[in-house]
Scaffold this motif. Structure first.
Motif, PDB file in Angstrom:
ATOM      1  N   ASP A  21     149.676  49.959  78.866  1.00 22.28           N
ATOM      2  CA  ASP A  21     149.177  48.687  78.337  1.00 22.28           C
ATOM      3  C   ASP A  21     147.679  48.829  78.073  1.00 22.28           C
ATOM      4  OD1 ASP A  21     148.043  48.561  80.869  1.00 22.28           O
ATOM      5  OD2 ASP A  21     149.227  46.840  81.549  1.00 22.28           O
ATOM      6  N   HIS A  22     147.049  47.739  77.672  1.00 25.66           N
ATOM      7  CA  HIS A  22     145.624  47.792  77.352  1.00 25.66           C
ATOM      8  C   HIS A  22     144.803  48.237  78.565  1.00 25.66           C
ATOM      9  CE1 HIS A  22     141.923  45.237  77.820  1.00 25.66           C
ATOM     10  NE2 HIS A  22     141.556  46.008  76.840  1.00 25.66           N
ATOM     11  N   PHE A  53     157.181  50.884  80.736  1.00 27.54           N
ATOM     12  CA  PHE A  53     156.880  49.745  79.883  1.00 27.54           C
ATOM     13  C   PHE A  53     155.790  50.148  78.904  1.00 27.54           C
ATOM     14  CE2 PHE A  53     153.913  46.374  78.839  1.00 27.54           C
ATOM     15  CZ  PHE A  53     154.748  45.405  78.325  1.00 27.54           C
ATOM     16  N   MET A  54     155.869  49.604  77.689  1.00 30.31           N
ATOM     17  CA  MET A  54     154.791  49.867  76.732  1.00 30.31           C
ATOM     18  C   MET A  54     154.642  48.678  75.800  1.00 30.31           C
ATOM     19  SD  MET A  54     154.638  53.006  74.014  1.00 30.31           S
ATOM     20  CE  MET A  54     154.907  52.394  72.372  1.00 30.31           C
ATOM     21  N   ASP A  55     153.396  48.273  75.514  1.00 34.17           N
ATOM     22  CA  ASP A  55     153.165  47.264  74.484  1.00 34.17           C
ATOM     23  C   ASP A  55     152.420  47.922  73.312  1.00 34.17           C
ATOM     24  OD1 ASP A  55     150.499  47.416  75.184  1.00 34.17           O
ATOM     25  OD2 ASP A  55     150.475  45.532  76.297  1.00 34.17           O
ATOM     26  N   SER A  56     151.826  47.142  72.424  1.00 35.25           N
ATOM     27  CA  SER A  56     151.235  47.746  71.233  1.00 35.25           C
ATOM     28  C   SER A  56     150.036  48.650  71.544  1.00 35.25           C
ATOM     29  CB  SER A  56     150.841  46.664  70.217  1.00 35.25           C
ATOM     30  OG  SER A  56     149.780  45.877  70.716  1.00 35.25           O
ATOM     31  N   SER A  57     149.519  48.573  72.771  1.00 34.62           N
ATOM     32  CA  SER A  57     148.465  49.519  73.182  1.00 34.62           C
ATOM     33  C   SER A  57     148.990  50.949  73.109  1.00 34.62           C
ATOM     34  CB  SER A  57     148.002  49.236  74.609  1.00 34.62           C
ATOM     35  OG  SER A  57     147.669  47.892  74.767  1.00 34.62           O
ATOM     36  N   ILE A  59     151.185  51.990  70.925  1.00 33.89           N
ATOM     37  CA  ILE A  59     151.175  52.361  69.504  1.00 33.89           C
ATOM     38  C   ILE A  59     149.778  52.847  69.114  1.00 33.89           C
ATOM     39  CG2 ILE A  59     151.539  51.530  67.131  1.00 33.89           C
ATOM     40  CD1 ILE A  59     154.117  51.613  68.796  1.00 33.89           C
ATOM     41  N   GLY A  60     148.754  52.113  69.600  1.00 32.58           N
ATOM     42  CA  GLY A  60     147.367  52.518  69.362  1.00 32.58           C
ATOM     43  C   GLY A  60     147.093  53.909  69.919  1.00 32.58           C
ATOM     44  N   LYS A  87     162.518  49.915  70.115  1.00 31.72           N
ATOM     45  CA  LYS A  87     162.370  48.747  69.252  1.00 31.72           C
ATOM     46  C   LYS A  87     160.922  48.601  68.761  1.00 31.72           C
ATOM     47  CE  LYS A  87     163.513  43.824  69.361  1.00 31.72           C
ATOM     48  NZ  LYS A  87     164.029  42.739  70.211  1.00 31.72           N
ATOM     49  N   LEU A  88     159.983  48.801  69.688  1.00 32.54           N
ATOM     50  CA  LEU A  88     158.559  48.687  69.358  1.00 32.54           C
ATOM     51  C   LEU A  88     158.108  49.819  68.431  1.00 32.54           C
ATOM     52  CD1 LEU A  88     155.818  47.308  69.815  1.00 32.54           C
ATOM     53  CD2 LEU A  88     155.563  48.648  71.890  1.00 32.54           C
ATOM     54  N   LEU A  91     159.368  48.992  65.020  1.00 29.10           N
ATOM     55  CA  LEU A  91     158.581  47.903  64.426  1.00 29.10           C
ATOM     56  C   LEU A  91     157.257  48.418  63.868  1.00 29.10           C
ATOM     57  CD1 LEU A  91     158.047  44.704  64.158  1.00 29.10           C
ATOM     58  CD2 LEU A  91     156.833  44.969  66.306  1.00 29.10           C
ATOM     59  N   ALA A  92     156.641  49.345  64.584  1.00 31.15           N
ATOM     60  CA  ALA A  92     155.337  49.877  64.179  1.00 31.15           C
ATOM     61  C   ALA A  92     155.449  50.845  62.997  1.00 31.15           C
ATOM     62  CB  ALA A  92     154.677  50.568  65.368  1.00 31.15           C
TER      63      ALA A  92
ATOM     64  N   GLU B  18     147.107  42.091  83.444  1.00 32.28           N
ATOM     65  CA  GLU B  18     148.119  42.154  82.379  1.00 32.28           C
ATOM     66  C   GLU B  18     149.504  42.448  82.971  1.00 32.28           C
ATOM     67  OE1 GLU B  18     144.790  43.841  79.221  1.00 32.28           O
ATOM     68  OE2 GLU B  18     146.342  45.196  79.969  1.00 32.28           O
ATOM     69  N   THR B  44     157.005  42.352  76.790  1.00 30.44           N
ATOM     70  CA  THR B  44     156.136  42.919  75.761  1.00 30.44           C
ATOM     71  C   THR B  44     155.332  41.808  75.079  1.00 30.44           C
ATOM     72  OG1 THR B  44     157.869  44.565  75.418  1.00 30.44           O
ATOM     73  CG2 THR B  44     156.074  44.559  73.838  1.00 30.44           C
ATOM     74  N   GLU B  48     151.201  41.239  75.046  1.00 26.10           N
ATOM     75  CA  GLU B  48     150.399  41.117  73.820  1.00 26.10           C
ATOM     76  C   GLU B  48     149.511  39.877  73.871  1.00 26.10           C
ATOM     77  OE1 GLU B  48     150.349  43.520  71.804  1.00 26.10           O
ATOM     78  OE2 GLU B  48     152.225  44.569  72.208  1.00 26.10           O
ATOM     79  N   GLU B 105     141.357  52.101  68.412  1.00 29.63           N
ATOM     80  CA  GLU B 105     142.514  52.359  69.266  1.00 29.63           C
ATOM     81  C   GLU B 105     143.451  51.156  69.387  1.00 29.63           C
ATOM     82  OE1 GLU B 105     143.552  55.199  70.987  1.00 29.63           O
ATOM     83  OE2 GLU B 105     142.018  56.429  70.052  1.00 29.63           O
ATOM     84  N   ARG B 106     143.165  50.059  68.691  1.00 32.74           N
ATOM     85  CA  ARG B 106     144.051  48.906  68.725  1.00 32.74           C
ATOM     86  C   ARG B 106     144.909  48.924  67.471  1.00 32.74           C
ATOM     87  NH1 ARG B 106     144.944  47.502  73.213  1.00 32.74           N
ATOM     88  NH2 ARG B 106     146.014  45.756  72.273  1.00 32.74           N
ATOM     89  N   LEU B 109     148.976  44.951  66.133  1.00 34.91           N
ATOM     90  CA  LEU B 109     150.393  44.556  66.045  1.00 34.91           C
ATOM     91  C   LEU B 109     150.768  43.434  67.016  1.00 34.91           C
ATOM     92  CD1 LEU B 109     152.177  48.014  65.736  1.00 34.91           C
ATOM     93  CD2 LEU B 109     151.987  46.266  63.987  1.00 34.91           C
ATOM     94  N   PHE B 117     159.825  39.925  68.613  1.00 32.10           N
ATOM     95  CA  PHE B 117     160.518  40.020  69.905  1.00 32.10           C
ATOM     96  C   PHE B 117     160.923  38.655  70.459  1.00 32.10           C
ATOM     97  CE2 PHE B 117     159.266  44.477  71.620  1.00 32.10           C
ATOM     98  CZ  PHE B 117     159.448  45.014  70.371  1.00 32.10           C
TER      99      PHE B 117
END
Lengths: 102, 150
Positions: A21-22, A53-57, A59-60, A87-88, A91-92, B18, B44, B48, B105-106, B109, B117
């Protein structure tokens, strides 16, 4: 969160454990980039088999390493992606970069 | 319709929170008996929204983040994530995939993830007052998933 890195020939494999995550993306990134700098591999493998777990961070993180390896004339591959993260990744649009190994 | 249960959460905008936020909200929503995939979607989206509060709303300060969750008998869950930060000047632009002011790095999305989602995403924001994100997810009741009455 933990990153285990090993070098096999010209391939650097970074196995990421836990959440991306971030909060911890920066630490993961610094850890991987330092090894890339030391070893100048031809191929960087990001092993996601132990990512919970992974969020858009995340992807970055992938995109950043993709750009870095591109600058160094190397390649990136993301391997062992768990079902709940696909899924993520989809999407990216990462599939179009040809870096996802099924 | 009245919720069958609700909760409130308040915490400071530190990035170490987070994981706390997504774990807590998903533990509460577990009462609706979601699948692993539904829970992963919610985690997720929360991650975000909370990251947006930390990275953007309270960019150079520490402020408070407020989350309320309501769950309903039909499986609906409503999650509100609110901050008193800088607000969003142009919501339409902020919600565009790949748009980011967060640097290299962001991925840009965050909103795209929330929208794909979750079943519904509403954003209201006032510059210098704060932002409120409302997320809705319909957890399909187990007896429908299984194709038989419980």
């Amino acid at each position: 969160m933990d990153v285990k890195i090993k070098l096999t020939g010209n391939t650097l494999t970074a196995c990421i454990e836990g959440d991306i995550d971030h909060h911890n993306a920066k630490e993961i990134r610094e850890c991987i980039d330092q090894k890339i700098e030391e070893e100048s591999p031809n191929l960087l493998e990001l092993d996601f088999s132990k990512v919970q777990f992974m969020d858009s961070s995340g992807i970055g993180l992938i995109m950043g390493r993709y750009k870095l390896m591109h600058i160094l004339d190397g390649k990136l591959q993301v391997i062992n992606i768990p079902e709940n993260i696909k899924k993520l990744i989809k999407l990216a649009g990462l599939a179009s970069l040809n870096i996802i190994k099924e | 319709m009245k919720p069958i249960n609700e909760m409130k959460l308040e915490f400071v905008s530190k990035s170490s929170n987070e994981s706390f936020a997504r774990a807590t909200v998903s533990a509460f929503i577990a009462q609706l008996d979601p699948t692993i995939a539904e829970l992963a979607d919610i985690k997720t989206a929360i991650s975000e929204a909370v990251t947006n509060c930390i990275v953007h709303a309270y960019k150079s300060s520490i402020g408070k983040i407020y989350i309320t969750v309501q769950i309903f008998e039909n499986g609906k869950s409503i999650i509100k994530i609110r901050d008193k930060g800088c607000g969003i000047n142009n919501i339409k632009q902020a919600m565009e995939p790949l748009f980011t002011t967060g640097g290299d790095e962001r991925a840009g999305l965050g909103f795209a993830v929330m929208q794909s989602f979750m079943d519904k995403v509403r954003v209201s924001s006032k510059p210098n007052k704060g932002t409120s994100i409302t997320l809705e997810k319909n957890i399909i009741p187990r007896f429908i998933k299984n194709g038989q009455p419980s």
